[in-house]
Motif scaffolding. Structure first.
Motif, mmCIF file in Angstrom:
data_model
loop_
_atom_site.group_PDB
_atom_site.id
_atom_site.type_symbol
_atom_site.label_atom_id
_atom_site.label_comp_id
_atom_site.label_asym_id
_atom_site.label_seq_id
_atom_site.Cartn_x
_atom_site.Cartn_y
_atom_site.Cartn_z
ATOM 1 N N GLY A 123 -31.216 -34.741 1.544
ATOM 2 C CA GLY A 123 -31.696 -33.811 2.568
ATOM 3 C C GLY A 123 -30.998 -32.470 2.493
ATOM 4 N N LEU A 124 -29.681 -32.495 2.336
ATOM 5 C CA LEU A 124 -28.949 -31.229 2.273
ATOM 6 C C LEU A 124 -29.225 -30.482 0.971
ATOM 7 N N ALA A 125 -29.491 -31.209 -0.104
ATOM 8 C CA ALA A 125 -29.865 -30.546 -1.354
ATOM 9 C C ALA A 125 -31.178 -29.784 -1.163
ATOM 10 N N LEU A 126 -32.101 -30.371 -0.408
ATOM 11 C CA LEU A 126 -33.361 -29.686 -0.114
ATOM 12 C C LEU A 126 -33.127 -28.461 0.765
ATOM 13 N N VAL A 127 -32.250 -28.604 1.770
ATOM 14 C CA VAL A 127 -31.949 -27.479 2.663
ATOM 15 C C VAL A 127 -31.335 -26.322 1.877
ATOM 16 N N GLY A 128 -30.472 -26.659 0.903
ATOM 17 C CA GLY A 128 -29.826 -25.624 0.112
ATOM 18 C C GLY A 128 -30.727 -25.000 -0.937
ATOM 19 N N THR A 129 -31.886 -25.636 -1.181
ATOM 20 C CA THR A 129 -32.821 -25.143 -2.202
ATOM 21 C C THR A 129 -34.036 -24.442 -1.593
ATOM 22 N N PHE A 130 -34.560 -25.033 -0.525
ATOM 23 C CA PHE A 130 -35.733 -24.485 0.163
ATOM 24 C C PHE A 130 -35.302 -24.011 1.552
ATOM 25 N N HIS A 131 -35.543 -22.747 1.840
ATOM 26 C CA HIS A 131 -34.951 -22.145 3.023
ATOM 27 C C HIS A 131 -35.946 -21.936 4.159
ATOM 28 N N GLY A 132 -35.410 -21.828 5.348
ATOM 29 C CA GLY A 132 -36.233 -21.555 6.523
ATOM 30 C C GLY A 132 -36.464 -20.067 6.660
ATOM 31 N N SER A 133 -37.533 -19.573 6.073
ATOM 32 C CA SER A 133 -37.800 -18.133 6.071
ATOM 33 C C SER A 133 -39.304 -17.896 6.111
ATOM 34 N N GLN A 134 -39.678 -16.657 6.352
ATOM 35 C CA GLN A 134 -41.102 -16.325 6.352
ATOM 36 C C GLN A 134 -41.695 -16.520 4.965
ATOM 37 N N GLY A 135 -40.888 -16.250 3.946
ATOM 38 C CA GLY A 135 -41.351 -16.451 2.580
ATOM 39 C C GLY A 135 -41.692 -17.903 2.301
ATOM 40 N N SER A 136 -40.876 -18.831 2.807
ATOM 41 C CA SER A 136 -41.144 -20.253 2.574
ATOM 42 C C SER A 136 -42.360 -20.721 3.369
ATOM 43 N N VAL A 137 -42.613 -20.085 4.500
ATOM 44 C CA VAL A 137 -43.829 -20.391 5.266
ATOM 45 C C VAL A 137 -45.053 -19.933 4.476
ATOM 46 N N ASP A 138 -44.960 -18.738 3.897
ATOM 47 C CA ASP A 138 -46.084 -18.174 3.162
ATOM 48 C C ASP A 138 -46.417 -18.986 1.908
ATOM 49 N N ASP A 139 -45.372 -19.509 1.212
ATOM 50 C CA ASP A 139 -45.656 -20.249 -0.026
ATOM 51 C C ASP A 139 -45.722 -21.763 0.188
ATOM 52 N N GLY A 140 -45.542 -22.214 1.431
ATOM 53 C CA GLY A 140 -45.693 -23.630 1.750
ATOM 54 C C GLY A 140 -44.475 -24.498 1.529
ATOM 55 N N THR A 141 -43.370 -23.925 1.022
ATOM 56 C CA THR A 141 -42.190 -24.744 0.743
ATOM 57 C C THR A 141 -41.360 -25.021 1.990
ATOM 58 N N ILE A 142 -41.763 -24.461 3.131
ATOM 59 C CA ILE A 142 -41.038 -24.716 4.373
ATOM 60 C C ILE A 142 -41.021 -26.209 4.701
ATOM 61 N N VAL A 143 -42.038 -26.940 4.236
ATOM 62 C CA VAL A 143 -42.106 -28.372 4.521
ATOM 63 C C VAL A 143 -40.914 -29.098 3.915
ATOM 64 N N PHE A 144 -40.465 -28.651 2.731
ATOM 65 C CA PHE A 144 -39.308 -29.284 2.094
ATOM 66 C C PHE A 144 -38.021 -28.985 2.859
ATOM 67 N N HIS A 145 -37.963 -27.778 3.405
ATOM 68 C CA HIS A 145 -36.793 -27.419 4.211
ATOM 69 C C HIS A 145 -36.735 -28.273 5.473
ATOM 70 N N VAL A 146 -37.860 -28.420 6.147
ATOM 71 C CA VAL A 146 -37.903 -29.195 7.387
ATOM 72 C C VAL A 146 -37.596 -30.665 7.113
ATOM 73 N N LEU A 147 -38.207 -31.225 6.066
ATOM 74 C CA LEU A 147 -37.943 -32.623 5.717
ATOM 75 C C LEU A 147 -36.484 -32.825 5.330
ATOM 76 N N GLY A 148 -35.931 -31.873 4.592
ATOM 77 C CA GLY A 148 -34.527 -31.968 4.192
ATOM 78 C C GLY A 148 -33.589 -31.922 5.379
ATOM 79 N N ALA A 149 -33.859 -31.013 6.306
ATOM 80 C CA ALA A 149 -33.018 -30.909 7.494
ATOM 81 C C ALA A 149 -33.081 -32.183 8.328
ATOM 82 N N ALA A 150 -34.291 -32.736 8.478
ATOM 83 C CA ALA A 150 -34.453 -33.971 9.246
ATOM 84 C C ALA A 150 -33.706 -35.121 8.583
ATOM 85 N N ALA A 151 -33.848 -35.244 7.252
ATOM 86 C CA ALA A 151 -33.163 -36.319 6.526
ATOM 87 C C ALA A 151 -31.652 -36.178 6.625
ATOM 88 N N ALA A 152 -31.159 -34.940 6.516
ATOM 89 C CA ALA A 152 -29.716 -34.710 6.563
ATOM 90 C C ALA A 152 -29.146 -35.033 7.941
#
Length: 242
Positions: free
Chosen positions: A114-143
């Motif tokens: 989970g923390l590896a995902l948080v450190g790779t995919f970030h909570g930002s407008q850019g991640s919302v635009d490209d769809g990778t925000i889901v990995f950040h949210v899942l990583g944070a929840a898992a961590a």
């Protein structure tokens, strides 16, 4: 000659050192990253804001983290140390505690991923635009969930290895408090009616319980091993004098 039990206990020095390293590096890495972030507020900003490389805004928060690389390295360091420590504990312990420590090892790896995902995919407008925000949210929840579940399982199952009662109760309390804080973060941030505390407070309440648990565990293990070493030395001296 030292007993096999004592030799096995010595393996716990490594996870204790990893927990200590992870906790200290988290607190220091976060503090240094926050000090370089203009106007960063521990109460209102999310921890992951410190890992965003882009300068801009997200969910109404100004984002400008010059030391984002340091914070992302801190996320990964915490995750790797926590996961490796959990696996070593699972391997080192046997007997009646086996089920609990295997669970700790598995869930610790979930926390690490989970923390590896948080450190790779970030909570930002850019991640919302490209769809990778889901990995950040899942990583944070898992961590967050994984780390707090480890604390609860460790507290509930460590009586089998003779852990102090205060440690067991504190571990369960920390993990429970962390999960409650996570639920409150979701409820409070998603409601226009409930507004008890700023998001940053709830998030840190969910994360710092994990950091507190690993530092507590490191201290308990290291002091316990030092005590065992002293007792073994006394028995050795007493045996030679007999």
């Amino acid at each position: 000659m030292r007993s096999p039990d004592f030799v096995r206990q010595r393996f716990l020095v490594v996870p204790a050192a990893l927990w200590l390293l992870a906790g200290v590096s988290w607190l220091s890495g976060e503090a240094v990253s926050a000090s370089a972030f203009p106007g960063y507020d521990y109460a209102t900003n999310y921890i992951s804001d410190l890992g965003v490389a882009q300068v801009g805004s997200f969910q109404g928060r100004a984002i400008d983290s010059p030391l984002h690389a340091l914070m992302n390295a801190t996320f990964v360091t915490q995750g790797v140390c926590f996961a490796v420590a959990g696996v070593i504990v699972a391997v080192a312990c046997t007997g009646v505690a086996r089920r609990a420590v295997v669970t700790v090892g598995v869930v610790a790896v979930v926390h690490g991923v989970g923390l590896a995902l948080v450190g790779t995919f970030h909570g930002s407008q850019g991640s919302v635009d490209d769809g990778t925000i889901v990995f950040h949210v899942l990583g944070a929840a898992a961590a967050i969930i994984g780390g707090n579940v480890v604390a609860i399982v460790a507290g509930a199952g460590s009586s089998a290895v003779g852990a102090p009662r205060a440690y067991r109760l504190t571990s369960v309390a920390l993990g429970t408090a962390g999960l409650v804080a996570l639920v409150m973060l979701v409820v409070d941030s998603g409601s226009s009616v409930i507004d008890l505390l700023p998001d940053g407070v709830w998030e840190r309440g969910a994360v710092y319980t994990v950091i507190a648990w690993e530092l507590l565990s490191a201290v308990v293990v290291l002091t316990g091993l030092a005590r065992s070493r002293r007792l073994a030395a006394r028995r050795h001296v007493a045996g030679r004098q007999a």
